[in-house]
Write an enzyme that holds these catalytic residues in place. Structure first.
Site, PDB file in Angstrom:
ATOM      1  N   GLN A   1      20.459  49.677 -24.043  1.00  0.00           N
ATOM      2  CA  GLN A   1      20.067  49.452 -25.437  1.00  0.00           C
ATOM      3  C   GLN A   1      18.991  50.468 -25.857  1.00  0.00           C
ATOM      4  O   GLN A   1      18.001  50.658 -25.153  1.00  0.00           O
ATOM      5  CB  GLN A   1      19.549  48.014 -25.617  1.00  0.00           C
ATOM      6  N   GLY A   2      19.206  51.095 -27.002  1.00  0.00           N
ATOM      7  CA  GLY A   2      18.276  52.108 -27.486  1.00  0.00           C
ATOM      8  C   GLY A   2      18.746  53.522 -27.199  1.00  0.00           C
ATOM      9  O   GLY A   2      18.183  54.483 -27.716  1.00  0.00           O
ATOM     10  N   ASP A   3      19.755  53.639 -26.357  1.00  0.00           N
ATOM     11  CA  ASP A   3      20.334  54.967 -26.088  1.00  0.00           C
ATOM     12  C   ASP A   3      21.490  55.267 -27.027  1.00  0.00           C
ATOM     13  O   ASP A   3      21.979  56.408 -27.081  1.00  0.00           O
ATOM     14  CB  ASP A   3      20.831  55.061 -24.642  1.00  0.00           C
ATOM     15  N   SER A   4      21.942  54.266 -27.754  1.00  0.00           N
ATOM     16  CA  SER A   4      23.096  54.457 -28.643  1.00  0.00           C
ATOM     17  C   SER A   4      22.908  55.652 -29.554  1.00  0.00           C
ATOM     18  O   SER A   4      21.811  55.900 -30.051  1.00  0.00           O
ATOM     19  CB  SER A   4      23.310  53.222 -29.516  1.00  0.00           C
TER      20      SER A   4
ATOM     21  N   HIS B   1      27.016  52.379 -35.450  1.00  0.00           N
ATOM     22  CA  HIS B   1      26.361  51.062 -35.415  1.00  0.00           C
ATOM     23  C   HIS B   1      24.844  51.157 -35.508  1.00  0.00           C
ATOM     24  O   HIS B   1      24.159  50.138 -35.544  1.00  0.00           O
ATOM     25  CB  HIS B   1      26.831  50.238 -34.201  1.00  0.00           C
TER      26      HIS B   1
ATOM     27  N   ASP C   1      17.640  62.029 -45.606  1.00  0.00           N
ATOM     28  CA  ASP C   1      17.894  61.888 -47.042  1.00  0.00           C
ATOM     29  C   ASP C   1      19.309  61.405 -47.368  1.00  0.00           C
ATOM     30  O   ASP C   1      19.567  60.980 -48.486  1.00  0.00           O
ATOM     31  CB  ASP C   1      17.490  63.141 -47.840  1.00  0.00           C
TER      32      ASP C   1
HETATM   33  N1  ARG Z   1      24.794  49.502 -28.057  1.00  0.00           N
HETATM   34  C1  ARG Z   1      23.668  50.021 -27.342  1.00  0.00           C
HETATM   35  C2  ARG Z   1      22.648  50.587 -28.314  1.00  0.00           C
HETATM   36  O1  ARG Z   1      22.701  50.296 -29.469  1.00  0.00           O
HETATM   37  C3  ARG Z   1      24.082  50.954 -26.283  1.00  0.00           C
HETATM   38  C4  ARG Z   1      24.531  50.216 -25.092  1.00  0.00           C
HETATM   39  C5  ARG Z   1      25.062  51.069 -24.042  1.00  0.00           C
HETATM   40  N2  ARG Z   1      25.359  50.190 -22.949  1.00  0.00           N
HETATM   41  C6  ARG Z   1      25.792  50.597 -21.759  1.00  0.00           C
HETATM   42  N3  ARG Z   1      25.953  49.705 -20.826  1.00  0.00           N
HETATM   43  N4  ARG Z   1      26.069  51.839 -21.548  1.00  0.00           N
HETATM   44  O2  ARG Z   1      21.715  51.242 -27.939  1.00  0.00           O
END
Ligand code: ARG
Length: 381
Positions: A211-214, A76, A107
């Site tokens: 968010q941002g850890d994904s 994602h 690349d």
């Molecule tokens: N979807 C989030 C991202 O894009 C990661 C969210 C993780 N959430 C959690 N509650 N562990 O960074």
């Protein structure tokens, strides 16, 4: 020095403490700086070198180097499979502003074939424009490490809805089994048990990715205490809420597909071959050239395939010469007296050389008595 320490400490607090305090609330107030007890909350700043293979990606995700040139992240986080020079990876540092950071563009991207369907296939690979000189992390290929207490790390939000972080943070999150995870209801009912793994403090929340850890790593330790990547950060409802765990792509389920996709990314530059035969005179020297046109550096695993007909290969010294004149000894005249012919695949670390330019194969016959022929050679930088 003092202010530096304060800053780190405050960051650590705000990271996970806030989340802890936020039980059930969307957003909590950050605690006062002097209330900070990171060891209680469970989150701390990562030390330089603790996760040497972790990557911050420009779209605001995390990732891990699984080869010297390939980042594993979340599906994602990336667009469709195909050539892609639009992603920047920052690595080698815990502080994203560190002047020693390494910055490399992408690349090519491979997005998991099943991504976009049920949420499990949330993995992707990003090939960087050149190999980088950092360690890699192994992916779990069996479920044996899929339980226990895990480590997570990232530059994502330290509070639900909060800003991204400048300093890398890490935390410990306990495993939560699929049944309990699904009992959270809502989106958790769609969990794909074989493909996802849940983690967090079920009763109290307080520690989580956000968010941002994904795309960043979910880690366990192997028998030698070394990190094994068992997942990548995928999703959760809010962050660090009790009974709303973090959900991670389960690497042991996808490892075959991930490793096959990584292998399919193959060498970055088109192999170059010279198939013009050349006589190797007795006590003589011959050279043969190939030209490479490819951005960035050669690989740490540059491959040189050499095919020579010769009745006494112990006569021959073979070198590869880079466009800048650096030579790499492929074969000495010692050690293989008596055998005939050279049909070999040599590996050379040319990671600090530009790929583009004219590369030379040099063959010298250093003992009298026999002649031979260079049939062909191929270079994959
Ligand atoms: N979807 C989030 C991202 O894009 C990661 C969210 C993780 N959430 C959690 N509650 N562990 O960074």
């Amino acid at each position: 020095m003092t202010s530096w320490r304060r800053r780190l400490t405050f960051t650590a607090v705000s990271v996970l403490a806030v989340l802890g305090a936020a039980a059930g609330q969307a957003v909590a107030e950050p605690p006062a700086a002097n209330d900070v007890q990171p060891q209680v909350i469970g989150g701390t700043p990562a030390a330089q070198g603790e996760f040497p293979w972790i990557v911050r990606l420009s779209m605001g995700c995390g990732g891990s180097m699984i080869t010297e040139q390939i980042v594993l992240t979340a599906a994602h986080c990336v667009p469709a499979t195909g050539p892609n020079t639009g992603i920047t990876a920052t690595l080698g540092v815990v502080d994203l502003q560190d002047p020693n950071r390494v910055v490399v563009n992408s690349d090519y991207v491979i997005r998991a074939p099943g991504a976009g369907g049920p949420p499990g296939d949330d993995w992707a690979l990003i090939r960087l424009a050149r190999p980088v000189d950092v360690p890699t992390v192994p992916i779990a290929t069996t479920p044996e490490f899929d339980t226990g207490t895990f480590t997570v790390a990232g530059w994502g939000a330290a509070t639900e809805g909060g800003p991204q972080q400048r300093f890398l943070l890490k935390a410990q999150v306990p495993f939560i089994d699929d049944e309990q995870c699904m009992s959270a209801g809502s989106s958790y009912l769609n969990l794909v048990p074989a493909e996802e793994i849940c983690a967090g403090n079920w009763d109290s929340g307080g520690v989580d990715t956000c968010q941002g850890d994904s795309g960043g790593p979910l880690l366990n330790r192997d028998a030698n205490g070394e990190f094994v990547l068992i997942g990548t950060t995928s999703w959760g409802i809010g962050c660090a809420r009790p009974q709303n765990p973090g959900v991670y792509m389960q690497a042991s389920h996808f490892s075959d597909a991930i490793l096959a996709a990584a292998a399919s990314l193959g060498p970055r530059c088109t192999p170059a071959a010279n198939t013009t035969g050349l006589a190797i005179p007795d006590l003589g020297e011959v050279t043969s050239q190939v030209t490479v046109a490819c951005d960035g550096n050669a690989s740490g695993q540059t491959k040189v395939e050499v095919n020579i007909n010769h009745p006494y290969r112990g006569d021959l010294v073979v070198d590869l010469i880079a466009p800048d004149g650096t030579s790499y000894r492929l074969k000495t005249a010692k050690g293989d007296d008596g055998a005939d012919n050279v049909n070999e695949l040599y590996t050379v670390n040319a990671a600090n050389k530009a790929a583009s330019g004219t590369w030379t194969l040099r063959i010298r016959d250093v003992f009298s008595g026999d002649t031979g022929t260079l049939k062909n050679w191929k270079l994959t930088v």
